[in-house]
Design a protein around this motif. Structure first.
Motif: not given
Length: 301
Positions: A19-36
């Motif tokens: 909900y109105h995310p900080a896109l840079d943080v959201l990108g980091q989150l997706v990156g950290r989850l990608k291999n998990q």
């Protein structure tokens, strides 16, 4: 109960509600989850930003985006994600807030903690808020008192009454027995209600000390006598106080839990009335929430 096959070969879908995310943080989150996890789903709760278009432009992108037309609340968004995960054949779901950042091995540590606990409702990480001096403890009510579990060793797996939603790993068979998130609460106490309901069905939630996550709880905390007290907006305080009372009105919720939580709610009411700014707005929203809870009013405010 989760099967041995589910535990040995987890097919986990991460559900990120935005909900109105900080896109840079959201990108980091997706990156950290990608291999998990096997799949990453973003459920956007009516943000002004075009999250689907943003996602397509990312080098490391979520597997799917559900764009809701309006803010339907955290619970309804999580339920939409859970339904999608079921359709994909997921064995587990991992609920994530948009501003949380899991450690590289968080999901593996959560799965490992569940392996020998067939009656586990969920497993959640130890999280660190950079604005706080110490990681918040895991909570459990014992003998009419709130017991704060602190990780004495890095391998402790601690029984708790509930977990915060972000970082919470839930086996799909548990969701099928316990049910989805209670969407008429909209936001606040959603994770508490589900954790208590899982306990009512005979399941146990666990805090996993070896699983780590960065997470910001609320707004900038209030400094009071050497402590940092979490603070939310007046509107969030409305939902917090209303939904607490709605749970007190719920028959199956343990009476002991109601009494202990109600005492804590009373202390919060006094504290935030005196120290949360702007005081009048916080006082009015908390009071309105209490009244609406007593009246049984739920849904979006």
């Amino acid at each position: 109960m989760p099967t041995q096959a589910d535990m040995a070969n987890p097919e986990t879908t991460a559900i990120i509600v935005t909900y109105h995310p900080a896109l840079d943080v959201l990108g980091q989150l997706v990156g950290r989850l990608k291999n998990q996890v096997k799949a990453i789903l973003i459920v956007d709760n009516g943000s002004d930003e075009d999250i689907a278009a943003w996602n397509k432009a990312q080098g490391l992108a979520a597997d799917h985006v559900i764009a809701l037309n309006e803010n339907v609340g955290i619970a309804a968004a999580q339920n939409a994600g859970i339904e999608w995960a079921k359709q994909q054949g997921a064995s587990h779901v991992l609920l994530m807030d948009q501003d949380s950042l899991p450690a590289h091995d968080m999901v593996a540590e959560l799965h490992a903690a569940l392996i020998d606990k067939p009656a586990a409702a969920s497993a959640g990480p130890r999280y660190m808020d950079s604005r706080q001096k110490n990681p918040p403890p895991f909570l459990q009510i014992r003998n009419w008192r709130l017991f704060r579990h602190r990780c004495e060793t890095g391998c402790d797996v601690l029984p708790v009454d509930y977990l915060i939603a972000s970082g919470c790993l839930i086996p799909m068979p548990v969701l099928e027995q316990v049910g989805d998130m209670r969407d008429d609460l909209f936001i606040d106490y959603v994770d508490i209600e589900w954790g208590l309901r899982a306990g009512h069905h005979g399941f146990q939630s666990y805090g996993v000390c070896s699983a780590h996550m960065e997470h910001s709880l609320g707004e900038a905390p209030i400094e009071f006598r050497g402590r940092k007290i979490p603070l939310h907006s007046p509107l969030r305080h409305y939902y917090h106080f209303r939904n607490a009372v709605l749970l007190y009105r719920t028959g199956w919720v343990p009476f002991q839990w109601k009494c202990v939580d109600a005492w804590r709610l009373l202390l919060k009411y006094g504290f935030y009335t005196l120290y949360a700014k702007p005081r009048r707005q916080h006082f009015m929203k908390m009071t309105q929430g209490l009244l609406h809870g007593i009246m049984g009013k739920a849904g979006k405010h």
